[in-house]
Every structure is written in structure tokens, then in C-alpha cells.
Scaffold this motif. Structure first.
Motif, PDB file in Angstrom:
ATOM      1  N   ARG A   1       0.810  -1.222   0.000  1.00  0.00           N
ATOM      2  CA  ARG A   1       0.000   0.000   0.000  1.00  0.00           C
ATOM      3  C   ARG A   1       0.843   1.272   0.000  1.00  0.00           C
ATOM      4  O   ARG A   1       0.307   2.361   0.073  1.00  0.00           O
ATOM      5  CB  ARG A   1      -0.932  -0.015   1.207  1.00  0.00           C
ATOM      6  CG  ARG A   1      -2.002  -1.070   1.068  1.00  0.00           C
ATOM      7  CD  ARG A   1      -2.711  -1.366   2.368  1.00  0.00           C
ATOM      8  NE  ARG A   1      -3.706  -2.390   2.182  1.00  0.00           N
ATOM      9  CZ  ARG A   1      -3.429  -3.700   2.143  1.00  0.00           C
ATOM     10  NH1 ARG A   1      -2.196  -4.130   2.274  1.00  0.00           N
ATOM     11  NH2 ARG A   1      -4.389  -4.582   1.967  1.00  0.00           N
ATOM     12  N   ASP A   2       2.157   1.118  -0.042  1.00  0.00           N
ATOM     13  CA  ASP A   2       3.084   2.248  -0.026  1.00  0.00           C
ATOM     14  C   ASP A   2       2.823   3.165   1.175  1.00  0.00           C
ATOM     15  O   ASP A   2       2.719   4.379   1.044  1.00  0.00           O
ATOM     16  CB  ASP A   2       3.012   3.029  -1.339  1.00  0.00           C
ATOM     17  CG  ASP A   2       4.180   3.982  -1.499  1.00  0.00           C
ATOM     18  OD1 ASP A   2       5.269   3.705  -0.960  1.00  0.00           O
ATOM     19  OD2 ASP A   2       4.007   5.024  -2.162  1.00  0.00           O
ATOM     20  N   LEU A   3       2.733   2.546   2.369  1.00  0.00           N
ATOM     21  CA  LEU A   3       2.462   3.297   3.589  1.00  0.00           C
ATOM     22  C   LEU A   3       3.754   3.624   4.327  1.00  0.00           C
ATOM     23  O   LEU A   3       4.740   2.896   4.234  1.00  0.00           O
ATOM     24  CB  LEU A   3       1.520   2.495   4.492  1.00  0.00           C
ATOM     25  CG  LEU A   3       0.133   2.239   3.901  1.00  0.00           C
ATOM     26  CD1 LEU A   3      -0.661   1.296   4.788  1.00  0.00           C
ATOM     27  CD2 LEU A   3      -0.620   3.540   3.693  1.00  0.00           C
ATOM     28  N   ASP A   4       3.716   4.709   5.066  1.00  0.00           N
ATOM     29  CA  ASP A   4       4.898   5.209   5.761  1.00  0.00           C
ATOM     30  C   ASP A   4       5.309   4.323   6.926  1.00  0.00           C
ATOM     31  O   ASP A   4       4.477   3.838   7.690  1.00  0.00           O
ATOM     32  CB  ASP A   4       4.644   6.624   6.289  1.00  0.00           C
ATOM     33  CG  ASP A   4       4.549   7.645   5.171  1.00  0.00           C
ATOM     34  OD1 ASP A   4       5.058   7.376   4.079  1.00  0.00           O
ATOM     35  OD2 ASP A   4       3.961   8.718   5.414  1.00  0.00           O
ATOM     36  N   ARG A   5       6.608   4.151   7.052  1.00  0.00           N
ATOM     37  CA  ARG A   5       7.180   3.393   8.155  1.00  0.00           C
ATOM     38  C   ARG A   5       8.509   4.009   8.532  1.00  0.00           C
ATOM     39  O   ARG A   5       9.170   4.631   7.706  1.00  0.00           O
ATOM     40  CB  ARG A   5       7.353   1.938   7.783  1.00  0.00           C
ATOM     41  CG  ARG A   5       8.313   1.714   6.618  1.00  0.00           C
ATOM     42  CD  ARG A   5       8.103   0.346   6.032  1.00  0.00           C
ATOM     43  NE  ARG A   5       8.129   0.171   4.612  1.00  0.00           N
ATOM     44  CZ  ARG A   5       7.327   0.667   3.694  1.00  0.00           C
ATOM     45  NH1 ARG A   5       6.392   1.507   4.017  1.00  0.00           N
ATOM     46  NH2 ARG A   5       7.425   0.379   2.426  1.00  0.00           N
ATOM     47  N   VAL A   6       8.879   3.802   9.782  1.00  0.00           N
ATOM     48  CA  VAL A   6      10.164   4.270  10.286  1.00  0.00           C
ATOM     49  C   VAL A   6      10.852   3.073  10.917  1.00  0.00           C
ATOM     50  O   VAL A   6      10.280   2.409  11.788  1.00  0.00           O
ATOM     51  CB  VAL A   6       9.996   5.409  11.323  1.00  0.00           C
ATOM     52  CG1 VAL A   6      11.320   5.742  11.990  1.00  0.00           C
ATOM     53  CG2 VAL A   6       9.398   6.647  10.661  1.00  0.00           C
ATOM     54  N   ASP A   7      12.061   2.796  10.487  1.00  0.00           N
ATOM     55  CA  ASP A   7      12.851   1.699  11.040  1.00  0.00           C
ATOM     56  C   ASP A   7      13.457   2.162  12.355  1.00  0.00           C
ATOM     57  O   ASP A   7      14.159   3.166  12.404  1.00  0.00           O
ATOM     58  CB  ASP A   7      13.944   1.297  10.057  1.00  0.00           C
ATOM     59  CG  ASP A   7      14.688   0.044  10.465  1.00  0.00           C
ATOM     60  OD1 ASP A   7      14.729  -0.270  11.674  1.00  0.00           O
ATOM     61  OD2 ASP A   7      15.233  -0.628   9.580  1.00  0.00           O
ATOM     62  N   VAL A   8      13.191   1.416  13.424  1.00  0.00           N
ATOM     63  CA  VAL A   8      13.669   1.805  14.751  1.00  0.00           C
ATOM     64  C   VAL A   8      15.041   1.240  15.073  1.00  0.00           C
ATOM     65  O   VAL A   8      15.564   1.464  16.169  1.00  0.00           O
ATOM     66  CB  VAL A   8      12.664   1.418  15.864  1.00  0.00           C
ATOM     67  CG1 VAL A   8      11.330   2.094  15.628  1.00  0.00           C
ATOM     68  CG2 VAL A   8      12.504  -0.087  15.961  1.00  0.00           C
ATOM     69  N   GLY A   9      15.637   0.534  14.144  1.00  0.00           N
ATOM     70  CA  GLY A   9      16.944  -0.073  14.382  1.00  0.00           C
ATOM     71  C   GLY A   9      18.086   0.902  14.185  1.00  0.00           C
ATOM     72  O   GLY A   9      17.891   2.105  13.989  1.00  0.00           O
ATOM     73  N   GLY A  10      19.272   0.372  14.250  1.00  0.00           N
ATOM     74  CA  GLY A  10      20.461   1.170  14.001  1.00  0.00           C
ATOM     75  C   GLY A  10      20.911   2.019  15.166  1.00  0.00           C
ATOM     76  O   GLY A  10      21.765   2.890  15.013  1.00  0.00           O
ATOM     77  N   GLY A  11      20.326   1.811  16.337  1.00  0.00           N
ATOM     78  CA  GLY A  11      20.765   2.563  17.507  1.00  0.00           C
ATOM     79  C   GLY A  11      20.403   4.038  17.465  1.00  0.00           C
ATOM     80  O   GLY A  11      21.028   4.850  18.158  1.00  0.00           O
ATOM     81  N   ARG A  12      19.416   4.393  16.661  1.00  0.00           N
ATOM     82  CA  ARG A  12      19.012   5.796  16.575  1.00  0.00           C
ATOM     83  C   ARG A  12      18.429   6.270  17.903  1.00  0.00           C
ATOM     84  O   ARG A  12      17.646   5.572  18.525  1.00  0.00           O
ATOM     85  CB  ARG A  12      17.970   5.969  15.463  1.00  0.00           C
ATOM     86  CG  ARG A  12      18.531   5.708  14.082  1.00  0.00           C
ATOM     87  CD  ARG A  12      17.460   5.522  13.038  1.00  0.00           C
ATOM     88  NE  ARG A  12      16.726   6.748  12.777  1.00  0.00           N
ATOM     89  CZ  ARG A  12      15.723   6.818  11.892  1.00  0.00           C
ATOM     90  NH1 ARG A  12      15.351   5.751  11.218  1.00  0.00           N
ATOM     91  NH2 ARG A  12      15.089   7.946  11.695  1.00  0.00           N
ATOM     92  N   PRO A  13      18.794   7.457  18.325  1.00  0.00           N
ATOM     93  CA  PRO A  13      18.236   8.010  19.562  1.00  0.00           C
ATOM     94  C   PRO A  13      16.722   8.228  19.429  1.00  0.00           C
ATOM     95  O   PRO A  13      16.213   8.458  18.329  1.00  0.00           O
ATOM     96  CB  PRO A  13      18.944   9.349  19.733  1.00  0.00           C
ATOM     97  CG  PRO A  13      20.078   9.342  18.773  1.00  0.00           C
ATOM     98  CD  PRO A  13      19.765   8.346  17.712  1.00  0.00           C
ATOM     99  N   VAL A  14      16.025   8.202  20.550  1.00  0.00           N
ATOM    100  CA  VAL A  14      14.573   8.371  20.551  1.00  0.00           C
ATOM    101  C   VAL A  14      14.180   9.694  19.903  1.00  0.00           C
ATOM    102  O   VAL A  14      13.216   9.744  19.131  1.00  0.00           O
ATOM    103  CB  VAL A  14      14.029   8.275  21.999  1.00  0.00           C
ATOM    104  CG1 VAL A  14      12.556   8.653  22.047  1.00  0.00           C
ATOM    105  CG2 VAL A  14      14.237   6.876  22.553  1.00  0.00           C
ATOM    106  N   ALA A  15      14.901  10.750  20.180  1.00  0.00           N
ATOM    107  CA  ALA A  15      14.569  12.054  19.603  1.00  0.00           C
ATOM    108  C   ALA A  15      14.645  12.019  18.077  1.00  0.00           C
ATOM    109  O   ALA A  15      13.803  12.608  17.392  1.00  0.00           O
ATOM    110  CB  ALA A  15      15.500  13.137  20.152  1.00  0.00           C
ATOM    111  N   GLU A  16      15.624  11.306  17.556  1.00  0.00           N
ATOM    112  CA  GLU A  16      15.754  11.186  16.098  1.00  0.00           C
ATOM    113  C   GLU A  16      14.593  10.384  15.512  1.00  0.00           C
ATOM    114  O   GLU A  16      14.061  10.726  14.448  1.00  0.00           O
ATOM    115  CB  GLU A  16      17.084  10.518  15.749  1.00  0.00           C
ATOM    116  CG  GLU A  16      17.369  10.471  14.260  1.00  0.00           C
ATOM    117  CD  GLU A  16      18.693   9.810  13.935  1.00  0.00           C
ATOM    118  OE1 GLU A  16      18.728   9.029  12.967  1.00  0.00           O
ATOM    119  OE2 GLU A  16      19.678  10.069  14.654  1.00  0.00           O
TER     120      GLU A  16
END
Length: 129
Positions: A92-107
Motif C-alpha cells: 500500500r506504499d504506507l509510511d514506516r520508520v525503522d527503529v533499528g540502528g541505535g538511533r536516539p529516541v529524539a531522532e
């Protein structure tokens, strides 16, 4: 679900809004929403991250064989669910954000807000983060 969202985010509603999360928010259902002031972004993680977090939460290394078996079953279910979810999002080409990679919560929060800002309809922007 649409009734709950409409009562909290409809055109004539004032206030802070509503954030819903959970496995019941399946992409096909959310993509059909037509409620004004509504956005959708899914947080996703790869299998390695799911496994690492689940093992840590279950204290897998200290668990009995039976407890490990239960954890392994739940993990397999979670990985299958995640695979189906990713397929449904891509379809459906819906938005997602990958939470991996050690990204800080603010990012991560900034990535979600950027996806929301870019949406042209519920769950859909010009690019996924």
C-alpha cells in the motif's frame, strides 16, 4: 476504530488529539480511513533487533528450557507478524520508520513527525523514512 479516531481527531474536535498503537492497527484498515487531521506511521524493526530485545526482556540466558521454548514460539510469531506487516505496508506504499540502528529516541520522533508532515493521505507521503 474509525469512530474512536473521529471522536478525537475530527474536523470539529479541539484538543491534543489521539495516538493509537498496537497490532490491531493493520495497514489495510488504517489506509481506508478518511478522518481529517489523521496520520499513520508504522514503527518497524528487523528480526535481529526483535530477537535481541525479546531475549533481553525474557532473560533468555537465565531461562529454563521450557521458558526458552515459550520465548522462541512468541518470537517466531512476532517475526511472522512483522513480515506480514512489512508486506502489507509495501503493498500500500504506507509510511514506516525503522527503529533499528541505535538511533536516539529524539531522532526517531523527528522521523515520525517528518513522515506525518509529508502525508498527503492517511499513512502515505511522498517517501517513507
Amino acid at each position: 476504530m474509525e469512530e474512536l479516531i473521529t471522536s478525537s481527531a475530527g474536523a470539529d474536535v479541539e484538543g491534543p488529539g489521539l495516538v493509537l498503537e498496537g497490532s490491531a492497527l493493520w495497514p489495510a484498515r488504517v489506509a481506508e480511513l478518511t478522518v481529517p487531521h489523521t496520520a499513520a506511521v508504522w514503527l518497524v524493526a528487523d528480526d535481529d533487533l526483535l530477537r535481541t530485545r525479546m531475549h533481553a526482556a525474557a532473560r533468555y540466558e537465565q531461562a529454563t528450557d521450557h521458558e526458552r521454548h515459550l520465548t522462541d514460539k512468541f518470537l517466531a510469531r512476532s517475526e511472522r507478524y512483522q513480515a506480514l506487516m512489512l508486506d502489507a505496508l509495501a503493498e500500500r506504499d504506507l509510511d514506516r520508520v525503522d527503529v533499528g540502528g541505535g538511533r536516539p529516541v529524539a531522532e526517531l520522533a523527528d522521523a515520525v513527525l517528518a513522515a506525518v508532515e509529508a502525508q498527503r493521505s492517511v499513512g502515505r507521503s511522498s517517501a517513507s523514512a
